[in-house]
Scaffold this motif. Structure first.
Motif, mmCIF file in Angstrom:
data_model
loop_
_atom_site.group_PDB
_atom_site.id
_atom_site.type_symbol
_atom_site.label_atom_id
_atom_site.label_comp_id
_atom_site.label_asym_id
_atom_site.label_seq_id
_atom_site.Cartn_x
_atom_site.Cartn_y
_atom_site.Cartn_z
ATOM 1 N N GLY A 70 9.861 11.389 -1.636
ATOM 2 C CA GLY A 70 8.982 12.550 -1.788
ATOM 3 C C GLY A 70 8.906 13.097 -3.193
ATOM 4 O O GLY A 70 8.009 13.848 -3.526
ATOM 5 N N GLY A 71 9.880 12.777 -4.041
ATOM 6 C CA GLY A 71 9.831 13.193 -5.443
ATOM 7 C C GLY A 71 10.089 14.676 -5.654
ATOM 8 O O GLY A 71 10.622 15.370 -4.775
ATOM 9 N N PRO A 72 9.721 15.177 -6.840
ATOM 10 C CA PRO A 72 10.027 16.558 -7.226
ATOM 11 C C PRO A 72 9.534 17.590 -6.204
ATOM 12 O O PRO A 72 8.395 17.517 -5.743
ATOM 13 N N GLY A 73 10.408 18.510 -5.874
ATOM 14 C CA GLY A 73 10.055 19.598 -4.963
ATOM 15 C C GLY A 73 10.136 19.248 -3.496
ATOM 16 O O GLY A 73 10.091 20.129 -2.644
ATOM 17 N N VAL B 267 7.106 9.586 -16.243
ATOM 18 C CA VAL B 267 6.945 10.969 -15.811
ATOM 19 C C VAL B 267 6.616 10.947 -14.317
ATOM 20 O O VAL B 267 5.665 10.281 -13.900
ATOM 21 N N VAL B 268 7.420 11.649 -13.531
ATOM 22 C CA VAL B 268 7.198 11.729 -12.088
ATOM 23 C C VAL B 268 6.535 13.071 -11.804
ATOM 24 O O VAL B 268 7.117 14.130 -12.052
ATOM 25 N N GLN B 269 5.305 13.001 -11.319
ATOM 26 C CA GLN B 269 4.542 14.209 -11.019
ATOM 27 C C GLN B 269 4.689 14.542 -9.537
ATOM 28 O O GLN B 269 4.616 13.649 -8.690
ATOM 29 N N PRO B 270 4.898 15.819 -9.242
ATOM 30 C CA PRO B 270 5.090 16.178 -7.836
ATOM 31 C C PRO B 270 3.824 16.001 -7.005
ATOM 32 O O PRO B 270 2.709 16.057 -7.521
ATOM 33 N N SER B 271 4.032 15.795 -5.724
ATOM 34 C CA SER B 271 2.936 15.765 -4.762
ATOM 35 C C SER B 271 2.391 17.186 -4.613
ATOM 36 O O SER B 271 2.964 18.142 -5.153
ATOM 37 N N SER B 272 1.332 17.327 -3.847
ATOM 38 C CA SER B 272 0.810 18.681 -3.604
ATOM 39 C C SER B 272 1.862 19.525 -2.881
ATOM 40 O O SER B 272 2.017 20.714 -3.172
ATOM 41 N N ALA B 273 2.643 18.914 -1.987
ATOM 42 C CA ALA B 273 3.714 19.651 -1.306
ATOM 43 C C ALA B 273 4.796 20.054 -2.302
ATOM 44 O O ALA B 273 5.330 21.164 -2.242
ATOM 45 N N GLY B 274 5.116 19.178 -3.222
ATOM 46 C CA GLY B 274 6.101 19.491 -4.251
ATOM 47 C C GLY B 274 5.632 20.612 -5.161
ATOM 48 O O GLY B 274 6.400 21.518 -5.508
ATOM 49 N N ARG B 275 4.369 20.571 -5.538
ATOM 50 C CA ARG B 275 3.799 21.651 -6.361
ATOM 51 C C ARG B 275 3.852 22.974 -5.605
ATOM 52 O O ARG B 275 4.187 24.008 -6.182
ATOM 53 N N ALA B 276 3.513 22.931 -4.330
ATOM 54 C CA ALA B 276 3.559 24.153 -3.525
ATOM 55 C C ALA B 276 4.972 24.723 -3.466
ATOM 56 O O ALA B 276 5.159 25.932 -3.361
ATOM 57 N N MET C 152 0.840 -1.178 0.000
ATOM 58 C CA MET C 152 0.000 0.000 0.000
ATOM 59 C C MET C 152 0.888 1.245 0.000
ATOM 60 O O MET C 152 1.869 1.320 0.714
ATOM 61 N N THR C 153 0.523 2.228 -0.811
ATOM 62 C CA THR C 153 1.293 3.453 -0.942
ATOM 63 C C THR C 153 0.945 4.414 0.189
ATOM 64 O O THR C 153 -0.224 4.649 0.470
ATOM 65 N N ALA C 154 1.959 4.967 0.828
ATOM 66 C CA ALA C 154 1.740 5.954 1.885
ATOM 67 C C ALA C 154 1.229 7.243 1.272
ATOM 68 O O ALA C 154 1.706 7.683 0.239
ATOM 69 N N ARG C 155 0.246 7.847 1.902
ATOM 70 C CA ARG C 155 -0.309 9.107 1.429
ATOM 71 C C ARG C 155 0.126 10.200 2.394
ATOM 72 O O ARG C 155 -0.058 10.082 3.588
ATOM 73 N N PRO C 156 0.739 11.284 1.856
ATOM 74 C CA PRO C 156 1.163 12.343 2.756
ATOM 75 C C PRO C 156 -0.024 12.961 3.483
ATOM 76 O O PRO C 156 -1.119 13.033 2.930
ATOM 77 N N VAL C 157 0.204 13.352 4.708
ATOM 78 C CA VAL C 157 -0.848 13.977 5.491
ATOM 79 C C VAL C 157 -1.220 15.301 4.841
ATOM 80 O O VAL C 157 -0.360 16.128 4.541
ATOM 81 N N GLY C 158 -2.522 15.492 4.577
ATOM 82 C CA GLY C 158 -3.009 16.768 4.058
ATOM 83 C C GLY C 158 -2.676 17.055 2.610
ATOM 84 O O GLY C 158 -2.641 18.206 2.217
ATOM 85 N N GLY C 159 -2.449 16.032 1.787
ATOM 86 C CA GLY C 159 -2.165 16.349 0.405
ATOM 87 C C GLY C 159 -2.164 15.158 -0.524
ATOM 88 O O GLY C 159 -2.313 14.021 -0.115
ATOM 89 N N VAL C 160 -1.993 15.469 -1.784
ATOM 90 C CA VAL C 160 -1.937 14.469 -2.839
ATOM 91 C C VAL C 160 -0.505 13.959 -2.932
ATOM 92 O O VAL C 160 0.435 14.745 -2.921
#
Length: 121
Positions: A96-99, A60-69, A1-9
């Motif tokens: 955590g990927g990009p950002g 293609v690695v898409q950033p999380s919502s934190a990475g986008r922020a 199961m993939t961990a989901r960051p608290v409060g974001g995508v």
């Protein structure tokens, strides 16, 4: 199961699987295992042709919502044709990927600028 960051995508991964990527045209790699390995770290979307066949296999690695922020944009990686490259991507996504996490220098060898999309005038 993939961990989901608290409060974001979470960070997401897109794998091209169409005319060249993910086919027998790219030899020496288990395409199903590659997608499964990446899916163990993040949500994975399988895409039709991304129009960069000369870079097959494309990830293609898409950033999380934190990475986008933090200002991160999607990172296009091409010629991802060996298990070591897949592991390097998986480790970066897990971190955590990009950002969020610095891109491992080895992945700079795979990075490329995506083609510009044509828009109807």
């Amino acid at each position: 199961m993939t961990a989901r960051p608290v409060g974001g995508v979470p960070c997401r991964v897109v794998v091209c699987r169409d005319c060249c990527c993910g086919t027998s045209k790219v030899t020496g790699i288990d395409h199903t295992a590659q997608a499964a390995r990446l899916r163990a770290e993040a949500p994975v979307r399988v895409s039709a042709c991304l129009d960069v066949c000369d870079q097959a296999n494309v990830v293609v690695v898409q950033p999380s919502s934190a990475g986008r922020a933090a200002g991160a944009r999607p990172v296009w990686l091409g010629l991802v044709n060996d298990p070591e490259a897949t592991e390097d991507i998986a480790a970066w996504v897990r971190a955590g990927g990009p950002g969020v996490a610095p891109r491992p220098a080895i992945l700079d060898l795979y990075g490329f600028a995506p083609p510009r999309r044509r828009t109807a005038s």
